[in-house]
Motif scaffolding. Structure first.
Motif, mmCIF file in Angstrom:
data_model
loop_
_atom_site.group_PDB
_atom_site.id
_atom_site.type_symbol
_atom_site.label_atom_id
_atom_site.label_comp_id
_atom_site.label_asym_id
_atom_site.label_seq_id
_atom_site.Cartn_x
_atom_site.Cartn_y
_atom_site.Cartn_z
ATOM 1 N N ILE A 1 -11.487 1.552 -16.492
ATOM 2 C CA ILE A 1 -12.753 2.219 -16.843
ATOM 3 C C ILE A 1 -12.836 3.597 -16.189
ATOM 4 O O ILE A 1 -13.146 4.601 -16.841
ATOM 5 N N ILE A 2 -12.531 3.649 -14.889
ATOM 6 C CA ILE A 2 -12.629 4.921 -14.149
ATOM 7 C C ILE A 2 -11.583 5.912 -14.637
ATOM 8 O O ILE A 2 -11.872 7.104 -14.823
ATOM 9 N N PHE A 3 -10.367 5.437 -14.876
ATOM 10 C CA PHE A 3 -9.293 6.346 -15.301
ATOM 11 C C PHE A 3 -9.584 6.938 -16.674
ATOM 12 O O PHE A 3 -9.303 8.114 -16.924
ATOM 13 N N ASN A 4 -10.142 6.118 -17.564
ATOM 14 C CA ASN A 4 -10.448 6.614 -18.910
ATOM 15 C C ASN A 4 -11.569 7.644 -18.907
ATOM 16 O O ASN A 4 -11.639 8.510 -19.796
ATOM 17 N N ARG A 5 -12.474 7.549 -17.927
ATOM 18 C CA ARG A 5 -13.632 8.449 -17.876
ATOM 19 C C ARG A 5 -13.452 9.610 -16.900
ATOM 20 O O ARG A 5 -14.290 10.516 -16.874
ATOM 21 N N LYS A 6 -12.400 9.573 -16.111
ATOM 22 C CA LYS A 6 -12.264 10.570 -15.049
ATOM 23 C C LYS A 6 -11.973 11.959 -15.617
ATOM 24 O O LYS A 6 -11.146 12.127 -16.516
ATOM 25 N N LEU B 1 -1.951 4.253 -17.800
ATOM 26 C CA LEU B 1 -2.282 3.474 -16.607
ATOM 27 C C LEU B 1 -1.629 2.097 -16.653
ATOM 28 O O LEU B 1 -1.174 1.592 -15.622
ATOM 29 N N LEU B 2 -1.569 1.498 -17.834
ATOM 30 C CA LEU B 2 -0.935 0.188 -17.962
ATOM 31 C C LEU B 2 0.546 0.275 -17.607
ATOM 32 O O LEU B 2 1.078 -0.631 -16.944
ATOM 33 N N VAL C 1 0.841 -1.208 0.000
ATOM 34 C CA VAL C 1 0.000 0.000 0.000
ATOM 35 C C VAL C 1 0.873 1.254 0.000
ATOM 36 O O VAL C 1 0.602 2.217 -0.728
ATOM 37 N N ILE C 2 1.926 1.250 0.825
ATOM 38 C CA ILE C 2 2.853 2.391 0.851
ATOM 39 C C ILE C 2 3.455 2.608 -0.536
ATOM 40 O O ILE C 2 3.613 3.742 -1.000
ATOM 41 N N LEU C 3 3.767 1.512 -1.197
ATOM 42 C CA LEU C 3 4.394 1.578 -2.518
ATOM 43 C C LEU C 3 3.438 2.098 -3.584
ATOM 44 O O LEU C 3 3.841 2.829 -4.497
ATOM 45 N N ALA C 4 2.148 1.725 -3.484
ATOM 46 C CA ALA C 4 1.225 1.942 -4.606
ATOM 47 C C ALA C 4 0.161 3.004 -4.382
ATOM 48 O O ALA C 4 -0.489 3.422 -5.347
ATOM 49 N N ALA C 5 -0.057 3.441 -3.145
ATOM 50 C CA ALA C 5 -1.223 4.282 -2.841
ATOM 51 C C ALA C 5 -1.257 5.586 -3.622
ATOM 52 O O ALA C 5 -2.334 6.062 -4.007
ATOM 53 N N ASP C 6 -0.093 6.190 -3.882
ATOM 54 C CA ASP C 6 -0.089 7.487 -4.573
ATOM 55 C C ASP C 6 0.263 7.362 -6.048
ATOM 56 O O ASP C 6 0.605 8.350 -6.696
ATOM 57 N N LEU C 7 0.170 6.146 -6.582
ATOM 58 C CA LEU C 7 0.573 5.917 -7.967
ATOM 59 C C LEU C 7 -0.218 6.802 -8.930
ATOM 60 O O LEU C 7 0.345 7.379 -9.865
ATOM 61 N N VAL C 8 -1.522 6.914 -8.697
ATOM 62 C CA VAL C 8 -2.365 7.780 -9.537
ATOM 63 C C VAL C 8 -2.884 8.969 -8.731
ATOM 64 O O VAL C 8 -2.868 10.101 -9.215
ATOM 65 N N SER C 9 -3.333 8.720 -7.506
ATOM 66 C CA SER C 9 -3.866 9.812 -6.689
ATOM 67 C C SER C 9 -2.825 10.897 -6.453
ATOM 68 O O SER C 9 -3.164 12.080 -6.351
ATOM 69 N N GLY C 10 -1.544 10.508 -6.382
ATOM 70 C CA GLY C 10 -0.487 11.497 -6.221
ATOM 71 C C GLY C 10 -0.388 12.436 -7.399
ATOM 72 O O GLY C 10 -0.051 13.622 -7.251
#
Length: 333
Positions: A324-329, A159-160, A129-138
């Motif tokens: 799906i969410i990333f493409n539409r966000k 995203l891929l 979680v520490i490693l990945a939590a801010d991957l996109v939200s950051g």
């Protein structure tokens, strides 16, 4: 695509999260190694004081453990599930004694497997979680997502690349856990134990331990098996974390949601074990390594195959919804 993945890996490394993870790992591995070595030395001292012998015989503390379990299981006030777990441990200890397999003396490879078994539910997922939590939200919280999306690259490919970079870093993380736990514990125990025999393949049928399909493998082979399961669990946690990171715009919120899920899931499993839907929650299925000893069956009817398939569904759906969410966000606000 390779350039995108390389860029994402560099982002993860530049944030120095791996240094934090290594620091946490070093602290916990050192503390647990010291504690286990201290307990073992006290066991030897007690053995020598009680028997006046200098040659330690592991069968003595194993026999004492058997006596303690027999005494505790005779307590009529304990729940049936606890008594059943005592019965399975008693059967295992008898199996070890009958087949001259030492379950007492600590070694580096025994410790690295036990560390993974204890950490697979909470500690190792926390590191992921520490490693990945801010991957996109950051990217959203720092407003760098607009710059990222101005490239002539489809959103799904961005995203891929993040996901593949995460898979690579998660794999490296599990390798580091295995190596570091082995090396640090070796400094305390002075015994590698790679060729030491270990029994696996126990199963539970109608509350009883079944040893008909057990196999004898080396500690090295058993560690590879254990860490393969830990890697699989970590990949699923990484996939779920990616979904949360895509959904929320704050890294702290992503970490909070994942931690609440991991911790809350344990309470859900403990207090609502009779509720049928509990067995389909991903946290209930994380402890895959316990199935190998036959000491784990959180909900009646669950098995290693069931848990692996359930986790695979969670990981697959998380990945699908992430794209799906990333493409539409909307990122224009």
């Amino acid at each position: 695509m390779i350039a995108l993945i390389r860029n994402e890996i560099q982002k993860i490394l530049l944030k120095k999260k791996m240094l934090l993870i290594l620091f946490l790992l070093l602290i916990f591995v050192t503390l647990f190694s010291y504690g286990q070595n201290y307990a073992y030395e006290r066991t030897i001292e007690q053995f020598e004081a009680e028997t006046s012998e200098t040659a330690f015989d592991w069968r003595v503390p194993a026999g004492q453990r058997l006596d303690d379990l027999e005494r505790r299981r005779s307590n009529e006030s304990i729940p049936d599930e606890v008594r059943a777990s005592f019965d399975r441990e008693i059967q295992q200890l008898n199996y070890f004694i009958d087949n001259d397999i030492n379950p007492i003396t600590p070694t580096a490879f025994k410790f690295n497997a036990e560390f993974a078994e204890q950490g697979i539910v909470l500690f190792i997922p926390l590191l992921v979680v520490i490693l990945a939590a801010d991957l996109v939200s950051g990217e959203f919280s720092k407003k760098t997502i607009k710059i990222l999306l101005t490239r002539a690259v489809p959103r799904w490919k961005i995203l891929l690349s993040k996901y593949l970079a995460l898979l690579m870093m998660t794999t490296i993380l599990i390798f580091i856990v295995a190596v570091l736990s082995t090396l640090v514990s070796f400094l305390f125990f002075r015994e590698l134990g790679a060729s030491e025999p270990v029994v696996t393949g126990f199963s539970v049928f109608e509350g009883q331990l079944v040893s008909d399909s057990t196999v004898l493998v080396s500690r090295l082979q058993y560690s590879v098996l254990i860490y393969s399961l830990v890697w699989f669990v970590s990949i699923i946690i990484a996939s779920i974390t990616l979904l949360i990171s895509v959904t929320v715009d704050s890294s702290s919120s992503a970490i909070g949601i994942l931690m609440a899920s991991l911790i809350g899931g344990q309470f859900l499993q403990f207090f609502l074990a009779e509720w049928e839907l509990v067995q389909y929650f991903f946290v209930t299925n994380l402890d895959l390594t316990r199935y190998l000893t036959g000491s784990y069956q959180p909900v009646e009817g669950m098995s290693l195959t069931f848990s692996i398939l359930t986790l695979a569904v969670w990981g697959g759906l998380s990945l699908i919804f992430s794209f799906i969410i990333f493409n539409r966000k909307d990122v224009l606000v």
